[in-house]
Design an enzyme around this catalytic site. Structure first.
Site, PDB file in Angstrom:
ATOM      1  N   CYS A 112      -8.977   3.943-100.828  1.00  0.00           N
ATOM      2  CA  CYS A 112      -8.578   3.596-102.201  1.00  0.00           C
ATOM      3  C   CYS A 112      -7.316   4.328-102.658  1.00  0.00           C
ATOM      4  O   CYS A 112      -6.669   3.909-103.612  1.00  0.00           O
ATOM      5  CB  CYS A 112      -9.718   3.854-103.177  1.00  0.00           C
ATOM      6  SG  CYS A 112     -11.195   2.928-102.761  1.00  0.00           S
ATOM      7  N   HIS A 244      -6.905   3.848-110.351  1.00  0.00           N
ATOM      8  CA  HIS A 244      -7.641   3.045-109.370  1.00  0.00           C
ATOM      9  C   HIS A 244      -8.854   2.440-110.073  1.00  0.00           C
ATOM     10  O   HIS A 244      -9.540   3.107-110.851  1.00  0.00           O
ATOM     11  CB  HIS A 244      -8.071   3.926-108.201  1.00  0.00           C
ATOM     12  CG  HIS A 244      -9.069   3.270-107.308  1.00  0.00           C
ATOM     13  ND1 HIS A 244      -8.849   2.029-106.759  1.00  0.00           N
ATOM     14  CD2 HIS A 244     -10.296   3.663-106.885  1.00  0.00           C
ATOM     15  CE1 HIS A 244      -9.897   1.684-106.034  1.00  0.00           C
ATOM     16  NE2 HIS A 244     -10.784   2.655-106.092  1.00  0.00           N
ATOM     17  N   ASN A 274     -13.462  -3.694-107.367  1.00  0.00           N
ATOM     18  CA  ASN A 274     -12.721  -2.627-106.681  1.00  0.00           C
ATOM     19  C   ASN A 274     -12.065  -3.220-105.428  1.00  0.00           C
ATOM     20  O   ASN A 274     -12.760  -3.583-104.481  1.00  0.00           O
ATOM     21  CB  ASN A 274     -13.699  -1.508-106.312  1.00  0.00           C
ATOM     22  CG  ASN A 274     -13.019  -0.337-105.624  1.00  0.00           C
ATOM     23  OD1 ASN A 274     -11.864  -0.428-105.212  1.00  0.00           O
ATOM     24  ND2 ASN A 274     -13.746   0.755-105.488  1.00  0.00           N
TER      25      ASN A 274
END
Ligand code: ACO
Length: 315
Positions: A112, A244, A274
């Site tokens: 990520c 994020h 996500n």
């Protein structure tokens, strides 16, 4: 010389899956997912859609906005944990599809946090005059890595890509500073159940959600404060914060602890879920050329490893 973003673009798979479609095959509910994560839908790659095809689509949009041709690009970095193949690098597939001849191309694996890692790597090469114009991409197909019978992870992820064109310019704009870190003691909290050298499979996502949640809040706050202090800025100087997109509750806690005006925080998790390394550039791409009206833009990431980081961009 500074590394300046001159174009950006995003890409999503054609198929959108709403939370309410998941209980057909999983013991979950729209209510649980929306309340605990903020996610309402995600895009899932269909047959023929891959990490590289999403990356190429996003890159074409970024290059078009930048007015850059394949001859202008001399560096391609793809941040991904879900590349098309174990090798070669997905970046080389993107290079082939875009017809880029004179460039180096490689992947970055920081999950990520991958996009900020990739931007930092590109910035270093541009600052050393080893490259002039880079395509930096975050692209993922996590839907192919999750275990669709594990409700604690599969509902969280989606597929997509975001790309930026970074050019070395004699300018005060561009990447001002970046802070990137990792701490391998966090490996067991978020990993896959297999891999080439261990199980000879790709495995699927395993996560200690509570520990990741706690660490994300800590690292977001820590790196944001360090970035502000390094640049002699207060939170009020930030025009846009792009964290994020892992969980809206993590972002809410960041808003409260940092004191940032909520209207300055870019939140796309309800629509994209996500998308790992793609989440930051994909979110930025939604603003289109509107991003050029924001002066100070802060990116914040946190991912498996653990890896985390913060970057200050000036437009
Ligand atoms: N639907 C319904 N119930 C569920 C689901 C689901 N999809 N998933 C878990 N549950 C249940 C659990 O089984 C548990 O039930 P029990 O109490 O009967 O045992 C209950 O919900 C609570 O589970 P928790 O794990 O305690 O739920 P929590 O509130 O911690 O939320 C979550 C879980 C959303 C994963 C949270 O911990 C989180 O977001 N962590 C951050 C992790 C993350 O975002 N990772 C993404 C990758 S890393 C990154 O991007 C930074």
């Amino acid at each position: 010389m500074n590394s300046v973003i001159i174009g950006l673009g995003g890409a999503l798979p054609k198929k959108c899956v709403l939370n309410c479609e998941l209980p057909k095959s999983l013991d979950t509910s729209d209510e649980w997912i929306a309340q605990r994560t903020g996610i309402r839908q995600r895009y899932i790659a269909c047959e023929g859609e891959t990490t590289s095809s999403l990356a190429v689509e996003a890159s074409k949009k970024a290059m078009s906005m930048a007015g850059a041709s394949s001859d202008d690009i001399d560096l391609i970095i793809v941040a991904t944990a879900t590349g098309d193949y174990t090798f070669p690098a997905t970046a080389t597939i993107v290079q082939r599809e875009l017809g880029v001849k004179n460039a180096m191309a490689f992947d970055v694996s920081a999950v990520c946090s991958g996009f900020i890692y990739a931007m930092d790597a590109a910035d270093s090469r541009l600052k050393l005059s080893k490259s002039k114009c880079a395509l930096v991409i975050g692209a993922e197909t996590f839907s192919r890595l999750v275990d669709w019978t594990d409700r604690s992870t599969c509902v969280l992820f989606g597929d997509g890509a975001g790309a930026v064109v970074l050019r070395s310019e004699d300018s005060t704009k561009g990447i001002q500073s970046s802070l990137i870190y990792s701490d391998g003691s966090g490996v067991e909290h978020l990993k896959t159940s297999g891999g080439v050298s261990t199980t000879k499979t790709i495995g699927s996502v395993l996560m200690n959600g509570k520990e990741v949640f706690r660490a994300a809040i800590e690292k977001f706050n820590e790196s944001l404060q360090m970035l502000l202090s390094l640049n002699c800025m207060t939170i009020d100087d930030v025009d846009l914060l792009v964290p994020h997109q892992a969980n809206s509750r993590i972002i809410e806690k960041l808003i409260v602890s940092s004191g940032i005006d909520r209207a300055k925080v870019l939140i796309t998790i309800e629509r994209h879920a996500n998308t790992s390394a793609a989440s930051i550039p994909l979110a930025m791409s939604e603003l289109g050329a509107g991003i050029f009206t924001k002066k100070n833009v802060v990116l914040l990431s946190m991912g498996a490893g653990f890896t985390w980081g913060a970057m200050l961009l000036r437009f």
